[in-house]
Design an enzyme around this catalytic site. Sequence first.
Site, PDB file in Angstrom:
ATOM      1  N   ASP A  76       5.590  -0.260   0.559  1.00 15.95           N
ATOM      2  CA  ASP A  76       5.422   1.151   0.226  1.00 15.95           C
ATOM      3  C   ASP A  76       3.992   1.442  -0.227  1.00 15.95           C
ATOM      4  O   ASP A  76       3.431   0.732  -1.069  1.00 15.95           O
ATOM      5  CB  ASP A  76       6.402   1.520  -0.886  1.00 15.95           C
ATOM      6  CG  ASP A  76       6.258   2.960  -1.340  1.00 15.95           C
ATOM      7  OD1 ASP A  76       6.565   3.845  -0.528  1.00 15.95           O
ATOM      8  OD2 ASP A  76       5.838   3.182  -2.491  1.00 15.95           O
ATOM      9  N   GLU A 127       2.965   0.958   4.739  1.00 14.08           N
ATOM     10  CA  GLU A 127       2.774   2.398   4.720  1.00 14.08           C
ATOM     11  C   GLU A 127       1.418   2.664   4.088  1.00 14.08           C
ATOM     12  O   GLU A 127       1.129   2.164   3.000  1.00 14.08           O
ATOM     13  CB  GLU A 127       3.850   3.101   3.894  1.00 14.08           C
ATOM     14  CG  GLU A 127       3.643   4.615   3.860  1.00 14.08           C
ATOM     15  CD  GLU A 127       4.349   5.308   2.704  1.00 14.08           C
ATOM     16  OE1 GLU A 127       4.560   6.530   2.801  1.00 14.08           O
ATOM     17  OE2 GLU A 127       4.678   4.637   1.700  1.00 14.08           O
TER      18      GLU A 127
END
Length: 592
Positions: free
Chosen positions: A284, A317
């Site tokens: 993330d 990401e």
Amino acid sequence: MTMSERSEGEKAPREERELPYPWEQRLGAQPGPEGTTFRVWAPFAKQVSLRLGTSEATLADAGWGVWEGRFDAEAGEDYWFLLQRQGSELPVRLPDPCSRHQPGGLRGPSRIFDPSVHRWQDEGFEMAPLADSVIYELHVGTFTEEGTFRAACGQLRRLARLGVSAIELMPVAEGPGNRGWGYDGVYTSAPHHAYGGPEALQQLVDAAHSEGIGVILDVVYNHLGAAGVRAMEAFGPYFTDRYQTFWGKAMNFDGELCDPVREWALQNAEGWVRDYHIDGLRLDAVHAIFDESAKPIVAEITQRVHAANGRAIVIAESSSNDPRVIRPVQAGGLGCDAQWADDFHHSLHTLLTGETDGYYADFGRVSDLAKAYRRPFVYDGRYSAFRKRRVGAPAFDRDASQFVVFCENHDQVGNRAFGERLPRQARPLAAMCLLFSPFVPMLFMGEEYGEPAPFQYFTDHIDAAIAKATREGRQREFAAFQSFRRQLPDPQDRRTFAASKLTGRRDEILADLYAALIVERRQLTGEAEVIGLSEAERWLWMRRGDCDMICNFSSRRQSVATDRSELVICTAEATLTDGAVTLPPLSGALLR
């Protein structure tokens, strides 16, 4: 079983201590044939004890801030660490920072878990290569009515028949309460008790593999949930004041005493692959992982994952549009196997909906989507009016299979004010545009059949101050969106969570379209080539191998001249006559 007097404070055997630093040994509770070894990094403590049942024993000082001991304890037993701090009379009782199971939630004791008990049935399984994959993102708590790992197993065969290669689980780390997106996890190695805990996650992975489906897990290393900050800080400097993330304190990956913090993250990444047979990790927001070390932590995570399983993948990401994320370490990159590409989504979404609020203000041209089909960084050094600076760098040296694209995901749906999905009339064309791309497509749960339920932002914070800050932050987040008028759903209200559960109500026409497009995708070859486009008339013509896609993004029926002679798949009633394809509004066709 209680701790024996014989084993109190006994250090780990010599063969477990070959690494140069004690914090490089496995942290947490490690059960074995001669008891369980407990090891914790707590440099701020003058003494650390273990409470197991009604017994307590002092851990031995292994140096470098590490405390350890082996005791007669078995899997399934609960334990606490008792930290005696300098200048404090009473010890603090806390869960293990590397806990593998928190059956009572965030404030309960840790439980010893033995991952080797599970008898795996997946020998010989290999996830499909990224170039051949279709990924399916899901949130365990809302994917089924039960909201558990075991309940999710019942949907796997359906996904396999659709052509899904891998499911991507939103974060499952133990966090506050019983519901939430997972990005406020605290005990990162403990699968959430509300989903069924660690044994149930192993069963889900085994079941997925039996259907030929890989499992990718979303993990968060840029911050921890605010509800656990004080507990983690009691052990050591897990956080730093040198940086700040949008969500809270940044992790200490490059300051004083950072090495054990880095090892905490590395062991977590390795453990998912080793103990749960996870096939890949999605990291993330790596742009919010601050690290000026000579060897960045993201690169180390990737190397540790690959060492644990040479076929496992790491997907990052990043909002920076930086191809260094997926370049090999030898070429100065971070070595990740792939990364999400938001620009593809933004380019497509603005054409489908006409929305230009917030970060969508940078998009809206047909040429943006045409550029995104070549490589999905539309902003590859280009000036962004929204960010008020240049963003990104060209990525043509990277293979198309290193980019994950989507027309919906948890962010792009759930971060909308009301969590609404794409308008019904836009969904067929969105599906075609996504599955025609040369990149790795990712579907968001329910997208494949036109799920009517929204996916809203929901939390279950157990601290009233954090709950209040979450509500207020959600309000501020939408200040840039002119369309935001109504009162937002309360993230803490259970009804917000319940409204986000999949209903399973199917649009059969859309479901059939997705199935046909996934089958057709397997026949597509090569890169995407722009054959033509019109900004004024809002149409785009792309080619991959011997297949063309022509899209009409306008609100009126129009014809586009073409040399193709066969309609393969249409999202609406298209016709091909006299050297032209005629398309209804907001529709597309594949042709040969």
